[in-house]
Design an enzyme around this catalytic site. Structure first.
Site, short mmCIF file in Angstrom:
data_model
loop_
_atom_site.label_atom_id
_atom_site.label_comp_id
_atom_site.label_asym_id
_atom_site.label_seq_id
_atom_site.Cartn_x
_atom_site.Cartn_y
_atom_site.Cartn_z
N ASN A 263 0.88 -1.16 0.00
CA ASN A 263 0.00 0.00 0.00
C ASN A 263 0.92 1.22 0.00
O ASN A 263 1.56 1.53 1.01
CB ASN A 263 -0.90 0.02 1.24
N GLU A 294 -3.86 1.65 -3.03
CA GLU A 294 -3.96 3.08 -2.74
C GLU A 294 -2.98 3.88 -3.60
O GLU A 294 -2.22 4.71 -3.10
CB GLU A 294 -3.74 3.34 -1.25
N TYR A 370 -7.84 -3.79 -2.08
CA TYR A 370 -7.80 -2.72 -1.07
C TYR A 370 -9.18 -2.63 -0.45
O TYR A 370 -10.09 -2.02 -1.00
CB TYR A 370 -7.39 -1.40 -1.74
N ASN A 412 -7.32 -4.06 5.75
CA ASN A 412 -7.88 -3.14 6.76
C ASN A 412 -8.50 -3.86 7.95
O ASN A 412 -9.58 -3.50 8.41
CB ASN A 412 -8.90 -2.21 6.11
N ASP A 507 2.98 4.91 4.85
CA ASP A 507 2.65 4.52 6.22
C ASP A 507 2.49 3.01 6.34
O ASP A 507 2.34 2.49 7.45
CB ASP A 507 1.40 5.24 6.72
N HIS A 508 2.52 2.31 5.22
CA HIS A 508 2.59 0.85 5.19
C HIS A 508 3.97 0.44 4.70
O HIS A 508 4.68 1.22 4.08
CB HIS A 508 1.55 0.26 4.22
#
Length: 517
Positions: A263, A294, A370, A412, A507-508
């Protein structure tokens, strides 16, 4: 250079396998400043008046302090409120957690009351250092149970409390630099230091006319993922370390494919990032297929990006959100030409946000997915667990009728408590609600899909996502939201399911799967 040309150059560098450099991770050093005062000798006959003055000559308070002096163990049994009241009565700071309050009161009693010699030190330095990993090369004695149960969240949190009752001039000098050196004249310090890494307390005395103290504090661990970071760890859990936990590479005689997933949280921003570390990813991992989530691309940008791909990765397949531009988006980039490609779940209610790309290879289907986030206030939770998850599950079961399926991407959901740093504090946070976790089990694991990382590493704490706030990645306070789920029929063919926490830019972090064919 226009924006598209810049994007093309950036994407070529993304898959350029020629050379790369990795900047070393620097540890920042902090300054520890200490003021020194010359202690004035106090005879035994003057100790009591000084004590009464410190406590406002209150007989009740003096009696309480004398009682504590006779049995210091009573301090450990005091409540936080009692500790604070007592400290206020003697004019000391009443701020901090229980371990700090206990330390302050003990320090007062030992230094202010319990003086056997004719001199006591008027300056107290009480430092409580709550660190998840600290090494100490001094003689230690065990901490009490009350100290051990304190929250270990704050890393490199140094608090200094100083009280000077009798002052005189003293020269001091502080020098800033990589190694912080503080020089004192006529320095006399008695301090309590708490090292949480090995749960011990060290007692140290320094007394000299010209003392030099070198202090170096690291507020950033070079490889934070190698430190067990969890609010509620079990005794057999260990941190994930890809350097030591990945199996040896397969030989050339073994047929296999290496799949990667990431991601990227905005592909254009990632490509423009200075020092972009995906160069290292491509060089070291030599993946056959890269799945992205993303991407946040728009359809008008896709063709230009595809034309910028270098030799060896001509096969790429992209889907973008059309209901909300610059949102979501997934892709699959491959040097192996697939047999077929499809986009979405085949349901208009789900396919406007560009969340699914499926490619078919000889041995399996590969899905880059996603999964929708339940959002602020869990506004999409009902949609997520009653519509999206069941639809994706049914779609995969249909594919599975012809060949095994591999689902990868940002799903998620942190499935178990081991998959999130702070489970208790996130019970109603999107990604860790009971409803989402139950849906994950019901729609995926209970229907024959295998969580490959957890199967390979049953008691290992490994995260794939860290929030930007509160130093999540710096202290390894994360979530495991990214997965490779495979059909049970090919689970035994998985050679390695791994995480690459050192790859930054999003952030991943990327995850990988090596599967035998």
């Amino acid at each position: 250079m226009n924006q598209i040309q810049s994007l093309q150059l950036g994407f070529k560098s993304f898959l350029n396998l020629t050379s790369f450099t990795v900047a070393p991770r620097n540890l920042r050093s902090g300054v520890l400043r200490v003021k020194a005062t010359t202690a004035r000798p106090i005879s035994s006959s003057t100790k009591k008046p000084a004590l009464k003055a410190a406590m406002g000559a209150n007989p009740t308070v003096i009696k309480e302090i004398e009682s504590l002096k006779g049995d210091l163990s009573k301090i450990e049994a005091m409540t936080v409120e009692q500790l604070r009241t007592t400290l206020r009565n003697i004019g000391a700071s009443a701020k901090g957690r229980k371990c700090e309050l206990v330390s302050s009161l003990k320090c007062f009693l030992e230094n202010k009351i319990d003086g056997e010699s004719s001199q006591v030190i008027e300056q107290q330095v009480s430092s409580t250092i709550c660190v998840e990993t600290v090494s100490a090369k001094t003689e230690t004695e065990p901490l009490s149970n009350e100290d051990q149960v304190q929250n270990l969240n704050t890393v490199s949190d140094v608090q200094l409390r100083q009280r000077n009752k009798r002052t005189s001039s003293s020269k001091s000098k502080t020098v800033d630099g990589d190694d912080k050196v503080v020089k004192k004249e006529k320095l006399s310090i008695e301090s309590d230091e708490v090292s949480v890494g090995n749960l011990s307390r060290t007692r140290r005395k320094v007394s000299s006319k010209a003392a030099s103290i070198t202090v170096k504090t690291d507020d950033k661990v070079a490889e934070p993922w190698t430190v067990l970071a969890h609010k509620k760890p079990q005794k057999d859990w260990i941190p994930y370390n890809p350097k030591t936990m990945r199996p040896s590479q397969l030989t050339r005689e073994t047929k296999f494919m290496k799949l990667m997933s990431w991601n990227v949280n905005g592909l254009r921003a990632l490509l423009k990032l200075e020092g972009f570390s995906a160069l290292q990813l491509a060089e070291r991992e030599d993946f056959d297929v890269l799945c992205l989530q993303e991407t946040k691309l728009q359809e008008k940008d896709v063709e230009d990006v595809k034309r910028s791909l270098i030799d060896g990765y001509e096969n790429s397949f992209w889907t973008c959100s059309v209901s909300k531009l610059g949102y979501s988006g997934t892709a699959i980039i491959s040097r192996v030409k697939p047999l077929s490609v499809s986009y979405g779940l085949g349901m208009s209610d789900h396919d406007s946000e560009g969340r699914i790309v499926t490619v078919e290879f000889d041995s399996f289907y590969l899905i880059s997915g996603y999964v929708p986030n339940s959002g602020d206030g869990l506004r999409r939770l009902t949609y997520r667990i009653t519509e999206w998850d069941p639809s994706l599950s049914n779609y995969m079961k249909e594919l599975e009728k012809s060949k095994p399926v591999i689902l990868t991407g940002d799903l998620n959901c942190a499935h178990q408590e081991i998959d999130i740093y702070n489970p208790a504090g996130n019970r109603r946070s999107a990604g860790f609600t009971d409803e989402e976790r139950q849906s994950f089990r019901t729609n995926f694991l209970s229907r024959g899909l295998v969580d490959t990382f957890r199967r390979q590493h049953p008691g290992v704490v490994g995260y794939t996502y860290w929030g930007y706030r509160h130093g999540g990645r710096k202290f390894n306070r994360g979530w495991r939201l990214d997965y490779f789920l495979v059909s049970e029929s090919v689970a035994d063919k998985v050679h390695d399911s791994y995480i690459l926490p050192h790859i930054i830019g999003s952030d991943h972090c990327p995850i990988g799967l090596v599967i035998k064919l």
